[in-house]
Design a protein around this motif. Structure first.
Motif, short mmCIF file in Angstrom:
data_model
loop_
_atom_site.label_atom_id
_atom_site.label_comp_id
_atom_site.label_asym_id
_atom_site.label_seq_id
_atom_site.Cartn_x
_atom_site.Cartn_y
_atom_site.Cartn_z
N ALA A 204 1.34 -1.05 -10.21
CA ALA A 204 1.53 0.38 -9.93
C ALA A 204 2.46 0.57 -8.73
N LEU A 205 2.26 -0.23 -7.68
CA LEU A 205 3.11 -0.11 -6.48
C LEU A 205 4.56 -0.47 -6.80
N LEU A 206 4.76 -1.48 -7.63
CA LEU A 206 6.13 -1.91 -7.96
C LEU A 206 6.80 -0.91 -8.91
N ARG A 207 6.03 -0.40 -9.89
CA ARG A 207 6.59 0.55 -10.85
C ARG A 207 6.99 1.86 -10.16
N ALA A 208 6.16 2.29 -9.19
CA ALA A 208 6.46 3.52 -8.46
C ALA A 208 7.48 3.29 -7.35
N GLN A 209 7.89 2.04 -7.17
CA GLN A 209 8.86 1.65 -6.15
C GLN A 209 8.40 2.05 -4.74
N LEU A 210 7.06 2.02 -4.55
CA LEU A 210 6.52 2.30 -3.22
C LEU A 210 6.65 1.07 -2.32
N MET A 211 6.65 -0.09 -2.92
CA MET A 211 6.78 -1.35 -2.18
C MET A 211 7.57 -2.34 -3.02
N THR A 212 8.07 -3.36 -2.34
CA THR A 212 8.72 -4.45 -3.06
C THR A 212 7.70 -5.59 -3.23
N ASP A 213 8.04 -6.55 -4.08
CA ASP A 213 7.12 -7.65 -4.39
C ASP A 213 7.12 -8.65 -3.24
N ASN A 214 6.42 -8.26 -2.15
CA ASN A 214 6.36 -9.14 -0.99
C ASN A 214 5.03 -8.95 -0.27
N VAL A 215 4.89 -9.55 0.92
CA VAL A 215 3.60 -9.66 1.58
C VAL A 215 2.88 -8.32 1.77
N PRO A 216 3.53 -7.24 2.25
CA PRO A 216 2.80 -5.97 2.41
C PRO A 216 2.20 -5.47 1.10
N CYS A 217 2.94 -5.60 0.01
CA CYS A 217 2.43 -5.21 -1.31
C CYS A 217 1.23 -6.07 -1.70
N HIS A 218 1.32 -7.36 -1.47
CA HIS A 218 0.23 -8.27 -1.80
C HIS A 218 -1.00 -7.95 -0.95
N PHE A 219 -0.80 -7.57 0.31
CA PHE A 219 -1.92 -7.23 1.20
C PHE A 219 -2.67 -6.01 0.68
N VAL A 220 -1.95 -4.95 0.34
CA VAL A 220 -2.59 -3.72 -0.14
C VAL A 220 -3.34 -3.98 -1.45
N ALA A 221 -2.71 -4.67 -2.38
CA ALA A 221 -3.34 -4.95 -3.66
C ALA A 221 -4.57 -5.83 -3.49
N ALA A 222 -4.49 -6.82 -2.61
CA ALA A 222 -5.61 -7.74 -2.39
C ALA A 222 -6.78 -7.03 -1.72
N PHE A 223 -6.51 -6.13 -0.78
CA PHE A 223 -7.58 -5.39 -0.10
C PHE A 223 -8.33 -4.52 -1.10
N GLY A 224 -7.59 -3.82 -1.94
CA GLY A 224 -8.24 -2.99 -2.97
C GLY A 224 -9.04 -3.83 -3.95
N ALA A 225 -8.51 -4.99 -4.31
CA ALA A 225 -9.22 -5.89 -5.22
C ALA A 225 -10.52 -6.37 -4.61
N GLY A 226 -10.51 -6.70 -3.33
CA GLY A 226 -11.72 -7.18 -2.66
C GLY A 226 -12.81 -6.13 -2.63
N PHE A 227 -12.45 -4.87 -2.37
CA PHE A 227 -13.46 -3.80 -2.33
C PHE A 227 -14.06 -3.58 -3.72
N CYS A 228 -13.23 -3.49 -4.74
CA CYS A 228 -13.74 -3.26 -6.10
C CYS A 228 -14.64 -4.41 -6.55
#
Length: 307
Positions: A204-228
């Motif tokens: 979703a982050l990459l498709r919306a071009q909110l972030m590029t495929d790099n560490v900040p994007c991975h951090f946000v996605a991983a944090f959300g994954a951990g909570f769920c």
């Protein structure tokens, strides 16, 4: 620029397999005390810790960690680490490293993108297979993490290898696979919560071009994954931990363990240790996914160019 850029040539399944196991070990080294605190809070009320005439009670994450250091020494925070690393090398390599390959098997030929159902099926499949292979290491890890909650005279194992031997001798080979069913249920849920959520958020982050495929994007996605993952898996995790830590004959089966927990602590007992679970799983996911993405890219860069 943050981190390595995505490679033009995708990593092979073998690269993902090794990268996943290595990244999971790195994450375990960083977050293992939180996992130990989670186990202690989950079994509290079931195992009492003698301390002169009173009982040591664990209160909160920091309170649990400080109590363990005070009463058992700093090394207690990493009790069971060897079994934990053994578990990750066999467990994470399968459930994370093979996820993309299995996901493609469930994706219809000619499809433009992988649907949610295919992702969920892949998460359940790799999670179940990984548990079946790595269950003995998980049993030993939990036993060691709970070991400090017993008087020294009652401690059953002198080391990891001794634990495997003792459990197999006293409880049979089936003892090494104690709690496999609740662990399969837990890890199918966790795998979907982690991998599928990470996959979806990152896409979703990459498709919306909110972030590029790099560490900040991975951090946000991983944090959300951990909570769920923590939210949906905590009840099964509590039952799994108690059942694995139980001595022979303490519970007839997983259901009797669940009923005993509900009778003693009510529904709130299913979320015992939720805060350390989230702190541990959230931070574990952040470290693991960032390491995993970067290790894959290093592996691709280190691969010899074709002649």
């Amino acid at each position: 620029m943050v981190g390595l850029k995505p490679p033009e040539v995708p990593p092979t399944a073998a690269m993902k397999f090794v990268s996943a196991g290595t990244a999971a070990c790195i994450a375990d080294l960083c977050t293992f005390p939180l996992d130990t605190a989670k186990v202690r809070l989950q079994i509290q009320g079931e195992v009492r810790i003698p301390r002169s005439t009173s009982t040591v009670e664990y209160r909160g994450v920091l309170g649990t960690l400080s109590t363990m250091v005070r009463t058992e020494g700093p090394r207690s925070l990493y009790s069971g680490l060897a079994a934990g690393l053994q578990r990750q090398m066999s467990f994470a390599s399968i459930r994370i490293g093979l996820y993309d390959s299995v996901k493609q098997l469930y994706t219809p030929k000619g499809a433009d993108s992988t649907g949610l159902v295919a992702r969920l099926l892949a998460g359940c499949t790799t999670g179940a297979v990984a548990v079946t292979c790595a269950q003995p290491t998980d049993v030993v890890k939990v036993r060691f993490q709970a070991l400090g909650a017993l008087p020294e005279s009652n401690r059953r194992y002198s080391g990891t290898v001794d634990a495997y031997r003792t459990i197999a001798r006293e409880e049979g080979v089936r003892g090494l696979w104690r709690g496999t069913l609740p662990n399969i249920a837990r890890n199918a849920i966790v795998n979907c919560g982690e991998l599928v959520t990470y996959d979806l958020i990152k896409d979703a982050l990459l498709r919306a071009q909110l972030m590029t495929d790099n560490v900040p994007c991975h951090f946000v996605a991983a944090f959300g994954a951990g909570f769920c993952a923590t939210l949906v898996a905590s009840p099964v995790d509590v039952v799994k931990t108690r059942y694995m830590n139980a001595g022979p004959g303490q519970y007839r089966n997983v259901l009797s363990c669940l009923l005993a927990l509900l009778m003693q602590d009510g529904l709130a007992g299913l979320y015992k240790g939720f805060v350390p679970s989230f702190l541990r799983l959230g931070s574990w996911n952040v470290v693991m996914f960032i390491s995993y993405e970067q290790l894959q890219r290093v592996a691709v860069l280190a691969r010899p160019a074709p002649p």
